[in-house]
Design an enzyme around this catalytic site. Structure first.
Site, PDB file in Angstrom:
ATOM      1  N   SER A 117       0.831  -1.203   0.000  1.00 43.22           N
ATOM      2  CA  SER A 117       0.000   0.000   0.000  1.00 43.22           C
ATOM      3  C   SER A 117       0.863   1.250   0.000  1.00 43.22           C
ATOM      4  O   SER A 117       1.964   1.269   0.566  1.00 43.22           O
ATOM      5  CB  SER A 117      -0.895  -0.010   1.246  1.00 43.22           C
ATOM      6  OG  SER A 117      -1.550   1.221   1.419  1.00 43.22           O
ATOM      7  N   TYR A 163      -1.629  -1.569  10.357  1.00 38.82           N
ATOM      8  CA  TYR A 163      -1.744  -1.807   8.917  1.00 38.82           C
ATOM      9  C   TYR A 163      -0.506  -1.318   8.173  1.00 38.82           C
ATOM     10  O   TYR A 163       0.065  -2.024   7.331  1.00 38.82           O
ATOM     11  CB  TYR A 163      -2.995  -1.105   8.394  1.00 38.82           C
ATOM     12  CG  TYR A 163      -3.226  -1.241   6.906  1.00 38.82           C
ATOM     13  CD1 TYR A 163      -3.801  -2.390   6.377  1.00 38.82           C
ATOM     14  CD2 TYR A 163      -2.879  -0.208   6.033  1.00 38.82           C
ATOM     15  CE1 TYR A 163      -4.023  -2.518   5.013  1.00 38.82           C
ATOM     16  CE2 TYR A 163      -3.096  -0.325   4.672  1.00 38.82           C
ATOM     17  CZ  TYR A 163      -3.674  -1.473   4.161  1.00 38.82           C
ATOM     18  OH  TYR A 163      -3.883  -1.595   2.816  1.00 38.82           O
TER      19      TYR A 163
END
Length: 262
Positions: free
Chosen positions: A154, A168
């Site tokens: 990401s 995350y």
């Protein structure tokens, strides 16, 4: 010097994790559309019945496998089922991933519970590791031509996460490093390992994490002027597993509309 021909896509089997989700589902459909036989995996195989029906209805070969990416035995069982029903797995795409509830708003590290940290790492980092390890172990025992691994990270990991929660962000950053060491070790076996680092993509996870009021401001920071779609990521994955990606390994492909332009 003559270039070595890459095995046609339709002669290969792909296993996609997290295929019930937006990006995983889109990747599975794109690979099936390119001619691969696809094992779609997730915790709930029933959630993928429609996906498998769509793929078979278009003339493709597909099977749904239950997979808990955090569990070694479950990972092995999914590979066993995929191999038995479709053939040896030549392509692995690791889309399974989670974030903390309310993950759009960064939580202070000082306030994170260890159990929550471990929960996110178990799926995103451990899960990716276990699937890569299983893939490479099987190729060691029974090599398959033109092996491909594509991991999913990401832009949040690359930027330090303006909105993403620390659990995350850290898990997705670990995937960047795991991809590189995997690529280095697997290259001698003719296997490429690459990562797609997705920017803001409109998925269920995005909708849960993002306050709708903040979307216009986010779009203003994306040079291409829109939030991404799962199909944008799937197109990059399809490139990396195809003939065009034959000499690309250890790379991270940014798919973010210029959000992280340097």
């Amino acid at each position: 010097m003559e270039l070595r021909a890459v095995q046609a896509l339709e002669n290969r089997v792909a296993l996609v994790t997290g295929a019930a989700g937006g990006i995983g589902r889109s990747c599975a459909l794109a690979l099936a559309g390119a001619g691969l036989r696809v094992a779609v995996t997730d915790l709930d195989p029933g959630a993928m019945d429609g996906l498998v029906s769509d793929m078979r209805g278009s003339g493709g070969a597909a099977v749904a496998c239950r997979l808990d990416v955090t569990d070694e035995a479950s990972v092995a069982a999914a590979f066993d089922q995929a191999s038995a029903e479709l053939g040896p797995v030549a392509v692995l795409v690791t889309c399974a991933g989670i974030m903390s509830e309310g993950g759009g708003a960064a939580t202070d590290i000082a306030d994170i519970a260890v159990d929550e940290w471990d929960r996110i790492q178990a799926v995103n980092t451990r899960g990716t590791f276990l699937c890569i390890r299983e893939f490479l172990r099987r190729h060691r025992e029974r090599p398959v031509a033109d092996g491909r691994i594509v991991t999913l990270s990401s832009a949040a990991a690359q930027l330090g996460g303006y909105r993403g929660d620390p659990c995350y962000v850290a898990s997705k950053a670990a995937i960047l490093g795991l991809t590189k060491i995997s690529a280095r070790q697997a290259a001698g076996s003719g296997i490429t390992v690459n990562c797609v680092a997705a920017g803001p993509v409109r998925t269920g996870m995005f909708e849960r994490a993002m306050d709708p009021a903040g979307v216009p401001g986010l779009v203003e920071r994306i040079p291409m002027g829109r939030v991404g779609e799962a199909a944008d990521v799937a197109a990059a994955v399809t490139y990396l597993v195809g003939e065009g990606g034959a000499w690309v390994t250890g790379s991270t492909l940014d798919v973010n509309g210029g959000y992280r332009m340097q």
